[in-house]
Design a protein around this motif. Structure first.
Motif, mmCIF file in Angstrom:
data_model
loop_
_atom_site.group_PDB
_atom_site.id
_atom_site.type_symbol
_atom_site.label_atom_id
_atom_site.label_comp_id
_atom_site.label_asym_id
_atom_site.label_seq_id
_atom_site.Cartn_x
_atom_site.Cartn_y
_atom_site.Cartn_z
ATOM 1 N N LYS A 145 0.836 -1.221 0.000
ATOM 2 C CA LYS A 145 0.000 0.000 0.000
ATOM 3 C C LYS A 145 0.863 1.261 0.000
ATOM 4 O O LYS A 145 0.427 2.319 -0.430
ATOM 5 N N LEU A 146 2.079 1.133 0.517
ATOM 6 C CA LEU A 146 2.949 2.315 0.569
ATOM 7 C C LEU A 146 3.736 2.546 -0.723
ATOM 8 O O LEU A 146 4.277 3.616 -0.943
ATOM 9 N N LEU A 147 3.827 1.501 -1.555
ATOM 10 C CA LEU A 147 4.718 1.598 -2.709
ATOM 11 C C LEU A 147 4.050 2.338 -3.864
ATOM 12 O O LEU A 147 2.952 1.986 -4.282
ATOM 13 N N VAL A 148 4.754 3.343 -4.365
ATOM 14 C CA VAL A 148 4.285 4.045 -5.566
ATOM 15 C C VAL A 148 5.200 3.598 -6.702
ATOM 16 O O VAL A 148 6.416 3.574 -6.548
ATOM 17 N N GLY A 149 4.615 3.247 -7.827
ATOM 18 C CA GLY A 149 5.422 2.824 -8.969
ATOM 19 C C GLY A 149 4.919 1.499 -9.491
ATOM 20 O O GLY A 149 3.720 1.210 -9.443
ATOM 21 N N SER A 150 5.824 0.704 -9.972
ATOM 22 C CA SER A 150 5.415 -0.565 -10.566
ATOM 23 C C SER A 150 6.193 -1.688 -9.900
ATOM 24 O O SER A 150 7.372 -1.519 -9.566
ATOM 25 N N PHE A 151 5.509 -2.773 -9.667
ATOM 26 C CA PHE A 151 6.247 -3.882 -9.052
ATOM 27 C C PHE A 151 5.569 -5.224 -9.303
ATOM 28 O O PHE A 151 4.354 -5.327 -9.386
ATOM 29 N N ALA A 152 6.421 -6.213 -9.478
ATOM 30 C CA ALA A 152 6.030 -7.597 -9.257
ATOM 31 C C ALA A 152 7.036 -8.053 -8.211
ATOM 32 O O ALA A 152 8.250 -8.031 -8.446
ATOM 33 N N LEU A 153 6.527 -8.388 -7.026
ATOM 34 C CA LEU A 153 7.404 -8.784 -5.923
ATOM 35 C C LEU A 153 7.184 -10.256 -5.624
ATOM 36 O O LEU A 153 6.030 -10.701 -5.552
ATOM 37 N N VAL A 154 8.256 -11.005 -5.483
ATOM 38 C CA VAL A 154 8.128 -12.376 -5.010
ATOM 39 C C VAL A 154 8.854 -12.434 -3.665
ATOM 40 O O VAL A 154 10.015 -12.033 -3.553
ATOM 41 N N ILE A 155 8.119 -12.903 -2.670
ATOM 42 C CA ILE A 155 8.571 -12.763 -1.283
ATOM 43 C C ILE A 155 8.643 -14.131 -0.603
ATOM 44 O O ILE A 155 7.742 -14.957 -0.769
ATOM 45 N N MET A 156 9.709 -14.355 0.149
ATOM 46 C CA MET A 156 9.737 -15.513 1.066
ATOM 47 C C MET A 156 9.851 -14.957 2.482
ATOM 48 O O MET A 156 10.533 -13.949 2.701
ATOM 49 N N CYS A 157 9.203 -15.655 3.423
ATOM 50 C CA CYS A 157 9.367 -15.323 4.840
ATOM 51 C C CYS A 157 9.871 -16.590 5.527
ATOM 52 O O CYS A 157 9.348 -17.692 5.264
ATOM 53 N N SER A 158 10.859 -16.455 6.387
ATOM 54 C CA SER A 158 11.461 -17.668 6.963
ATOM 55 C C SER A 158 10.499 -18.384 7.911
ATOM 56 O O SER A 158 10.753 -19.515 8.318
ATOM 57 N N ASP A 159 9.363 -17.763 8.251
ATOM 58 C CA ASP A 159 8.369 -18.429 9.099
ATOM 59 C C ASP A 159 7.338 -19.215 8.292
ATOM 60 O O ASP A 159 6.370 -19.730 8.858
ATOM 61 N N PHE A 160 7.490 -19.262 6.956
ATOM 62 C CA PHE A 160 6.417 -19.816 6.120
ATOM 63 C C PHE A 160 7.013 -20.552 4.923
ATOM 64 O O PHE A 160 7.796 -19.953 4.159
ATOM 65 N N ASP A 161 6.672 -21.826 4.777
ATOM 66 C CA ASP A 161 7.245 -22.569 3.653
ATOM 67 C C ASP A 161 6.370 -22.373 2.416
ATOM 68 O O ASP A 161 5.557 -23.232 2.069
ATOM 69 N N GLY A 162 6.548 -21.261 1.799
ATOM 70 C CA GLY A 162 5.784 -20.939 0.597
ATOM 71 C C GLY A 162 6.266 -19.618 0.046
ATOM 72 O O GLY A 162 7.322 -19.109 0.448
ATOM 73 N N ILE A 163 5.473 -19.076 -0.887
ATOM 74 C CA ILE A 163 5.889 -17.853 -1.582
ATOM 75 C C ILE A 163 4.706 -16.903 -1.636
ATOM 76 O O ILE A 163 3.553 -17.345 -1.761
ATOM 77 N N ILE A 164 4.992 -15.625 -1.584
ATOM 78 C CA ILE A 164 3.922 -14.635 -1.762
ATOM 79 C C ILE A 164 4.291 -13.744 -2.945
ATOM 80 O O ILE A 164 5.455 -13.351 -3.093
#
Ligand code: F6R
Length: 587
Positions: A145-164
């Protein structure tokens, strides 16, 4: 620009990401990196250079979940530090796009904190960690919500075995596997791996585990997105024995023309409806797509008598275009993702206008915006320099102009089929070696022509400079004496395209003017008498005679082959020219 891949549920996920990233290198290739997740911790390998430079080192990356990135630098030079993924705290992130307000966010949230890189992307991973209180999705929501511009973000969190995955303006797709799920920038990355994909919409946040994909909107409400057949075929990514994709793709020019014809016939009725009563056309696009628009202009004006303006999308979108209900805007884009072209199309829609997309990418951003789509069936184009998509665009514009003029489209298709046959022969039998050698030894190469030949000259010049790095310009032949002639000397080559009998004497004047200044000249022509007259003075490349409006397809393959061969003589990589990337999704 920038290719991103994420995989979850595959043993040795980093190796699988590596393989898939290589298929996305056309999106950027100045640095690369992969991070994997195992036992609640990240392992990272990233550096300046191409994906293969990660090579053996990724064997140390364990786990069933990994993300990867191949970069085209926007903020921060290509370097090991600026390569993605960026890791901070419990998060690892790869990013395609530009976070325009990153400096402001950095000041506001991380004043006095030293970042590890010069990138805009690092602010995203820092924000994720900043907002994280055990609820990953909430941290993602607050961050995007804070990001202005363009993005495709792929995220890993070490608490979760998956991808966002979070998407806004830059492309992101999800691929479905068995016991594994995938995400990437583009369908070719998942060719042969996922038969079904989902193209995410702006604002989507997708959560992937090995056995489930859940998609939310920006407020974390669940949304349903269509699954479609993956349009990218593994067989299309094969080099088929060619040393480079560029050569392979030039060889596919004939079939890009015929397949575009076949596809067009199925859509012509719908297009006729959309274009009924149109009194003015604006064609827009960038680079090669813009150059094909110059040819399209001639078709619409000659066949239908409709005035046409052609504007580069980057200029058009910042003007105040006058759009009425009798104006059609034709947006041309191979990828359908070029930021300037997509934004130009959005502008037209906001002004209440009609947009017709001419594109090689049926599921792209541009096709979603457009009222109607004219398909270019060039197949996957991997080489950064456009070749077969250009000739496909010419074929599509030719048929569209016939439709608008109420002329016989079937007859037009017949002419295109026969030009396609001529093109096959031309590609097989043209010896471009001597001209390429002349160009490779030149300090500057000028492409000249009149009318349609001028339009091809602009493309010849773009192709040559793009992959050989020789300074080059495309000019209307008549303009030569208004300035460019000052550049001509013994160290320059001029390539003059002459295919129109009525204009030939004028273009021959230009040849004489260059020769008088000791410039070297090559002539691409389908006119026997021109070839005969100039054969002692210039290097002649003959192309077959065909319908005058379709000769650009034949001269196009000559200038494409010329650029390819010159690039090789200068030891360049024609598929991956310096500083460039395909699909320019940033401004
Ligand atoms: C040149 C080239 C570029 C593209 C331009 C537009 O060989 O490939 O000039 O034509 O970046 O790309 P698309 O057609 O994808 O919008």
């Amino acid at each position: 620009m920038c290719g991103i891949v994420g995989i979850t549920g595959v043993e040795g996920a980093a190796g699988a990401v590596y393989k898939r990233l290589k298929l996305l290198e056309y999106r950027g290739y100045d640095s690369a990196g992969i991070a994997s997740l195992s036992d609640g911790g990240f392992s990272l390998c990233k550096r300046r250079g191409r994906v293969y430079s990660l090579g053996g080192d990724i064997k140390h990356l364990h786990g069933k979940t990994a993300i990867g990135h191949t970069r085209w630098a926007t903020h921060g030079k290509p370097s090991d530090e600026n390569a993605h993924p960026h890791i901070f705290g419990k998060f690892a992130v790869v990013h395609n796009g530009i976070i325009e307000n990153y400096a402001h966010l950095k000041d506001k949230y991380f004043s006095g904190v030293e970042f590890n890189s010069e990138t805009d992307s690092e602010v995203a991973v820092r924000l994720l960690q900043h907002f994280y209180d055990g609820d990953i999705l909430s941290a993602v929501k607050k961050t995007v919500k804070l990001l202005v511009g363009s993005f495709a973000l792929v995220i890993m969190c070490s608490d979760f075995d998956g991808i966002i995955v979070a998407k806004n303006k830059n492309p992101a797709i999800i691929g479905y596997g068995v016991g594994a799920n995938y995400c990437a920038s583009d369908a070719p990355a998942l060719a042969g791996l996922c038969s079904e994909i989902t193209v995410l919409s702006d604002g989507d946040i997708a959560v992937l585990t090995s056995d489930e994909v859940t998609i939310y909107d920006g407020d974390l409400k669940r949304v349903v997105r269509e699954k479609i057949k993956n349009p990218a075929l593994a067989s299309e990514l094969d080099l088929n024995g060619c040393p480079h994709y560029m050569l392979k793709e030039i060889r596919e020019v004939p079939q890009s023309v015929t397949k575009t014809c076949d596809a067009y016939v199925c859509t012509s009725d719908k297009l006729r409806k959309y274009l009924k009563g149109i009194e003015r056309i604006i064609i827009t696009g960038c680079g090669t797509a813009y150059n094909s628009g110059l040819i399209g202009k001639r078709y619409f004006e000659s066949f239908a008598g409709i005035p046409v303006e052609v504007e580069t999308a980057g200029e058009f979108r910042y003007k105040q275009p006058i759009i009425t209900d009798k104006t059609a805007v034709i947006a041309i884009s191979q990828s359908g993702e070029t930021a300037d072209t997509v934004e130009a199309a959005k502008l037209v829609k906001n002004l209440g206008g009609k947009v017709i997309a001419v594109t090689n990418s049926p599921y792209s951003e541009l096709t979603r915006i457009a009222d109607a789509v004219v398909p270019v069936e060039a197949g996957q184009e991997i080489c950064v320099a456009a070749t077969k998509s250009y000739t496909g665009q010419i074929a599509a514009l030719y048929l569209l102009a016939l439709t608008v003029a109420g002329k016989d489209v079937a007859d037009g298709a017949k002419k295109l089929y026969s030009v396609s046959e001529l093109t096959k022969n031309l590609i097989e039998h043209t010896d471009i070696g001597s001209l390429a050698d002349m160009c490779a030894r030149s300090d500057g190469v000028y492409f000249l022509g009149r009318d349609l030949d001028y339009a091809v000259a602009t493309e010849g010049s773009l192709k040559l400079k793009e992959i050989s790095y020789i300074p080059s310009e495309g000019y209307p032949a008549g303009e030569l004496k208004h300035g460019t002639l000052a550049l001509i000397d013994i160290r320059t080559t001029s390539v003059v395209i002459i295919t129109d009998k009525s204009l030939a004497p004028k273009s021959e004047n230009a040849v004489e003017q260059i020769l008088s200044r000791r410039g070297k000249v090559a002539v691409i022509t389908n006119l026997k008498d021109v070839a005969e007259e100039l054969k002692e003075k210039a290097l002649i490349l003959e192309i077959p005679e065909c319908d005058k409006y379709l000769s650009p397809i034949l001269s196009a393959v000559i200038v494409q082959l010329l650029a390819y061969k010159t690039s090789l003589l200068l030891c360049r990589d024609p598929d991956k020219p310096r500083n460039l990337a395909k699909s320019v999704t940033v401004e």
